[in-house]
Write an enzyme that holds these catalytic residues in place. Sequence first.
Site, short mmCIF file in Angstrom:
data_model
loop_
_atom_site.label_atom_id
_atom_site.label_comp_id
_atom_site.label_asym_id
_atom_site.label_seq_id
_atom_site.Cartn_x
_atom_site.Cartn_y
_atom_site.Cartn_z
N LEU A 1 -13.57 -1.86 -6.75
CA LEU A 1 -12.86 -3.06 -7.19
C LEU A 1 -13.34 -4.31 -6.46
CD1 LEU A 1 -9.15 -1.96 -7.58
CD2 LEU A 1 -10.75 -2.61 -9.37
N HIS B 1 -1.51 9.63 4.26
CA HIS B 1 -0.57 9.52 3.13
C HIS B 1 0.37 10.72 3.16
CE1 HIS B 1 0.98 9.16 -0.95
NE2 HIS B 1 0.37 8.01 -1.07
N ARG C 1 4.50 4.63 4.27
CA ARG C 1 3.78 5.89 4.36
C ARG C 1 3.76 6.48 5.76
NH1 ARG C 1 -1.03 4.08 0.20
NH2 ARG C 1 0.29 4.28 -1.64
#
Lengths: 656, 276
Positions: free
Chosen positions: A13, A236, A297
Amino acid sequence: MSQHRVIVVGGGLAGLAAAARVAEAGLPVDLFSLVPVKRSHSVCAQGGINACNEVARQQGYSEYEHFDETIYGGDFLADQHPVLEMANMAPRIIDLLDRMGVPFNRTSEGQRDLRLFGGSLFKRTHFAGATTGQQLLYALDEQVRRGESEGKITKYEFWEFLWPVQHDGRCVGIVAQDMRTMQIRAFRADAVVMATGGCGLVFGKSTNSIICTGAAAARCYQAGVWYANPEMIQVHPTAIPGADKLRLMSESARGEGGRVWVPRKKGDSRPPHDIPEPERWYFLEEKYPAYGNIVPRDIATREIFDVCVNQGMGVDGKNQVYLDLSHMDADYLTRKLGGILEIYEKFVGEDPRHVPMKIFPAVHYSMGGLWTQYVKGSYAPAAPLPKHKSGARPPLGAEPGQGMQPGAPTNMMTNMPGLYAFGEVNFAYHGANRLGANALLSCIFDGVFCGQSVVNFVRDGAPGKAPAAGLPAGPYDQVVQGESDKVARLLSSVSKGAADPATNPYIIGMELGEEMTAACTVVRTGPRLEQCLRKIADFRQRYAAAVLADDAAWSNQALGYARAVGDMIALAEAIAKGALTRCESRGAHYRTDFPERDDARFMKTTVARCDAAGGSSLTLEPIDASLIAPTARTYGKKDDAHGKKDAPKAAMAGVS
Amino acid sequence: MTSPTDNAPHAPRRAATPGRSVIFRILRADGPGGAQRWEEFKVPIPAGANVISCLQWIAANPVTTSGQRTTPVAWDSGCLEEVCGACTMVINGKVRQSCSCLIDEYAPGEGDVITLEPMSKFPVVRDLWVDRSRMFHTLQRIKAWVPIDGTYDLGPGPAERPADQETRYVLSTCMTCGCCLEACPQYKLERDPENFDTAFVGAAALSQARLFNAHKTGRDLKPDRLEALMGPGGVNDCGNAQNCVQVCPKHIPLTESIAAIGRAVTIHAFARFFRG
């Protein structure tokens, strides 16, 4: 036609957004990627992308609260101005993606739908099913393909970045290798943008793609670029264990109503649906009544780790807990979360619409990365404000330029002039812990907002007077020679004799991953980190004698991997040393021997500089926290009393 | 409430033997156009193993069943969770992603054999790694993008009904993996880029054309896309075997897309004829 060129390394991205923005401004772009850009790791992002929106705004949310949440979520380690600019620009980034055709989920009226995500009480996460990263990546991939067809962007896919080229104190290009033909050559550029993502492979198995070795960042670091907060690695809370990788189960599963639990009775072997409600321990909801399952998280991970490892309460006595969606409507789940439910079905063979998933934490994201700078914007309160009261009126609007100065040439430039770092590979936005659905945002923000800085640097900075196209060949040839020598050394090791695990790069890489996961993830201690550093020194020695199994001069993947192992070792050393040096607990970094946050000594950036031997020397640099004053980061935790609680409190409702 | 087995998406599995080894028969080639050869490897199978973890084991232990030391097998891979499309290959004769191919399902018994071959519709780079650049070339040719005015702040995109979003979303999950092309009788191996624009484009590209034609701004390029798809190698070359839709790992309704583009091309051709 300009004689200037810009190189972007990495086609995720951040790289695609940068390439599109720079090309649009009229500068030709050369885009390098290890894989066809459409297969970059951004494709794995699932849950969504955060931005203030009109529904949340009318409930009292604001860009400022998004900024405040991100700083608080990151445990006050990030420099605050860039985060403000990112949060302010977020709604405009959603608009841009919307125009590109991203199929964001819609409400019945046709508005962009929203979901709840970690660290917020407002629905402010935009999403496309549960494959948001894939959809965003494809939208940018399509725009870059358009730039390619118009001759503005040239792609070099299956090319590996090897080293930056410097001349006259600035970066003037790169040396790269075609991993099919094995050709090594230099490319000139007036600015280079590193957008090469994270380093999950340093930990062996993680949620990352096979290409996320961190080698490109490590090469810049070894070439003199500073590396900041290496110790800040996000684990995570919810992933599916696997033999080759740990597959992410998105935070959106909890945002949409998923509940985390274990049987209250240790060793309870009944199937989950035979365990009645009062005999289930929803430990996150019990301990964090306000946020429940959507605590950030690092907190969820530590709680799961504690329940399984310290208390031995994991499901079936193993390191796993239930992530349960089975109380929800199956059609709703398919519409909102289909992509991740399919992953679970395919890899585990059970349907999470009906059976609770079994999950455990996994290394996921690097908050740390190449050190970058920025020029502050116009917002300068007389004194840092207290933590923003959720839903209160924001102290400022969201006009551009208050956090960072738009177009300033040094925005997200590293200490090496002309070399930029965008996306996960920089350290700029997420402090000591990243909030879910802020990663896609920071990648695109860097590409679009800081892409303009690259353009301005090329036009108005040093390259304006001395374009790379006109520089002498010497510096380029020298780096090509250096890299060719490295390759020749590795290939000359190929022996047809018996294999020795001690010098097998695959075995060294695997053992490095196991050691880093054991010593440098959820729970860290000084003595264990010291042991880890000694083991890293051993790995380094073994690596110096590495023996490859393939000397092919064509498409030699064994060479690519073996080369990366050396770079992963350099990064691992900085990670472990950073963790050892930071004698406190903050965000993802938790030291049992220093369990409290220590702002006086450590509300600072760890900056690693690589020495000639490949080791790191660390300094602690002050951060700019002039906008929000630090407070204790508790997320309203209640003291653990194993007490029963009423039904979980629904977080503030938005649309749908 | 239902039990796990009631809802399992797969047929009931034969119980896998723990601690077993499995034979991998792999079709290898050292480079493009080079001779192909079979090599066999005996691989120990831990719990949760898939084809990727076995290829990783082979990379670390490149010795064939006959004790011959060889090179690690080259193959393409990325995300390992069936969302990037990279690791597509032919496994036991059927095209699929190798990451989601679980050994317990394919080879539950001691000594069971799994065969791996590169896709046959794309030139081999090395071993199981093939060159799919033709697919990306085709996406350029059909202008698979929304022609926006640029990346500056110009407000939101067009509003969209949820039903339309759901249609577009499924089409937009295409990962350019090539399964549909491997299974297609009309799609042929083409080594010469000169012929890319006249050989059959295949289902993936036709479906992408439909995706962008369905977007309010993307529609502006619909005539260009249809022009590209009405000549040789266009939608009329589809033989309607319908293999594509059966092998698509993302369950994209490819035959619906082909039909939709077929209709659009017909209408476009008529309109062009009457416009003169």
